[in-house]
Design an enzyme around this catalytic site. Structure first.
Site, PDB file in Angstrom:
ATOM      1  N   GLU A 195      14.947  81.509   9.160  1.00  0.00           N
ATOM      2  CA  GLU A 195      14.875  80.560  10.280  1.00  0.00           C
ATOM      3  C   GLU A 195      16.249  80.250  10.880  1.00  0.00           C
ATOM      4  O   GLU A 195      16.324  79.676  11.962  1.00  0.00           O
ATOM      5  CB  GLU A 195      14.180  79.269   9.811  1.00  0.00           C
ATOM      6  CG  GLU A 195      12.720  79.504   9.463  1.00  0.00           C
ATOM      7  CD  GLU A 195      12.050  78.350   8.732  1.00  0.00           C
ATOM      8  OE1 GLU A 195      10.842  78.152   8.934  1.00  0.00           O
ATOM      9  OE2 GLU A 195      12.716  77.646   7.948  1.00  0.00           O
ATOM     10  N   GLY A 211       2.177  76.014  10.381  1.00  0.00           N
ATOM     11  CA  GLY A 211       0.768  76.376  10.504  1.00  0.00           C
ATOM     12  C   GLY A 211       0.142  75.552  11.621  1.00  0.00           C
ATOM     13  O   GLY A 211       0.420  74.360  11.744  1.00  0.00           O
ATOM     14  N   MET A 260       6.757  71.704   6.139  1.00  0.00           N
ATOM     15  CA  MET A 260       7.145  71.059   4.886  1.00  0.00           C
ATOM     16  C   MET A 260       8.476  70.303   4.931  1.00  0.00           C
ATOM     17  O   MET A 260       8.954  69.871   3.888  1.00  0.00           O
ATOM     18  CB  MET A 260       7.155  72.112   3.756  1.00  0.00           C
ATOM     19  CG  MET A 260       5.800  72.786   3.607  1.00  0.00           C
ATOM     20  SD  MET A 260       5.744  74.129   2.400  1.00  0.00           S
ATOM     21  CE  MET A 260       5.877  73.250   0.873  1.00  0.00           C
ATOM     22  N   GLU A 261       9.069  70.165   6.127  1.00  0.00           N
ATOM     23  CA  GLU A 261      10.378  69.491   6.203  1.00  0.00           C
ATOM     24  C   GLU A 261      10.533  68.525   7.379  1.00  0.00           C
ATOM     25  O   GLU A 261      11.272  67.522   7.272  1.00  0.00           O
ATOM     26  CB  GLU A 261      11.527  70.523   6.321  1.00  0.00           C
ATOM     27  CG  GLU A 261      11.671  71.464   5.150  1.00  0.00           C
ATOM     28  CD  GLU A 261      10.707  72.638   5.214  1.00  0.00           C
ATOM     29  OE1 GLU A 261      10.236  72.967   6.325  1.00  0.00           O
ATOM     30  OE2 GLU A 261      10.404  73.234   4.162  1.00  0.00           O
ATOM     31  N   ASP A 303       0.836  80.862  11.353  1.00  0.00           N
ATOM     32  CA  ASP A 303      -0.500  80.989  10.742  1.00  0.00           C
ATOM     33  C   ASP A 303      -1.345  79.809  11.208  1.00  0.00           C
ATOM     34  O   ASP A 303      -0.844  78.884  11.849  1.00  0.00           O
ATOM     35  CB  ASP A 303      -0.393  81.005   9.209  1.00  0.00           C
ATOM     36  CG  ASP A 303       0.287  79.742   8.688  1.00  0.00           C
ATOM     37  OD1 ASP A 303       1.505  79.772   8.490  1.00  0.00           O
ATOM     38  OD2 ASP A 303      -0.389  78.706   8.531  1.00  0.00           O
TER      39      ASP A 303
END
Ligand code: ADE
Length: 232
Positions: A13, A79, A176-177, A200
């Site tokens: 990333e 996602g 997640m962050e 996704d």
């Protein structure tokens, strides 16, 4: 003087942005490498924070304390929780919430962090506008939405959990962050924006799709961020 902190969770990333950085100095702190230099004419610090909310929160605090950044950008993949966001599309944060914060046995709604003014961390409106403009300029064929980022220490890969997140939080993407970075930025009064490309659909297909699409999705974001820093 503006100094822009750019955080990605994974090397994939941040690698493209790091390759565009000049006059680079590297500082190690808390197991993270902070790359400080010039990105397209803007002063920037680029860092891979690692996966999850704790790494992300530590990283933003270091950017505040050690580098005195004036803006924070979180770039990466996510996602999709919104049928209007397909793989490869981009979401720019309107706000962000930690979906795994749950003090409901004590009467708090899911996601609410007791004793905090707000648990839905609002992104800086100027950064959101500039990010949307950047996307239109450099990724004209990519569909972009502004919406809600849900973050938790969980990879979402099932229909049931996805539906729960949508009905409870009305989220547009899961990662997640981002909300931990938002939380840290807000406590330090630093304007932030989260930019995530969809890798996704956070459902039963996520395990298959994620490895296939993460690199291309991360590339879409990097291109946008490289332009965004010139507009701040
Ligand atoms: N990052 C990319 N896809 C994700 C997902 N489905 N859940 C959590 N984080 C993600």
């Amino acid at each position: 003087m503006k100094k822009i902190g750019i955080i990605g969770a994974m090397e994939l990333e941040v690698e493209e942005l790091k390759s565009r950085l000049s006059d680079t100095r590297v500082t190690n702190k808390a197991g993270m490498e902070f790359f400080e230099g010039t990105l397209n004419g803007a002063e920037a610090v680029i860092v891979r924070c690692g996966i999850g909310k704790v790494n992300a929160a530590l990283c933003v605090q270091i950017l505040a304390d050690l580098f005195q950044v004036t803006h924070v950008i979180n770039t990466g993949v996510a996602g999709s929780l919104n049928a209007k966001l397909d793989i490869g599309d981009i979401l720019v944060s309107r706000d962000a919430v930690q979906h795994d914060m749950d003090v409901s046995p004590l009467g708090y709604a899911p996601g609410i962090i007791p004793q905090l003014e707000s648990s839905f961390f609002k992104a800086d409106e100027t950064l959101v506008r500039l990010a949307m403009e950047s996307c239109a300029a450099v990724n004209p064929d990519i569909h972009v939405l502004s919406g809600r980022v849900l973050s938790g220490d969980q990879f979402i890969a099932g229909k049931e959990m996805k539906e729960k997140l949508v009905s409870t939080f009305q989220g547009d993407c899961a990662e997640m962050e981002g909300a931990a970075i938002a939380h840290g930025a807000c406590l330090n009064r630093i304007p932030f924006v989260i930019i995530r490309a969809i890798s996704d659909k956070a459902d039963d297909s996520a395990e298959m799709d994620y490895p296939s699409f993460e690199r291309a999705a991360a590339g879409h974001c990097a291109k946008l961020v490289a332009d965004l820093v010139t507009r701040i």
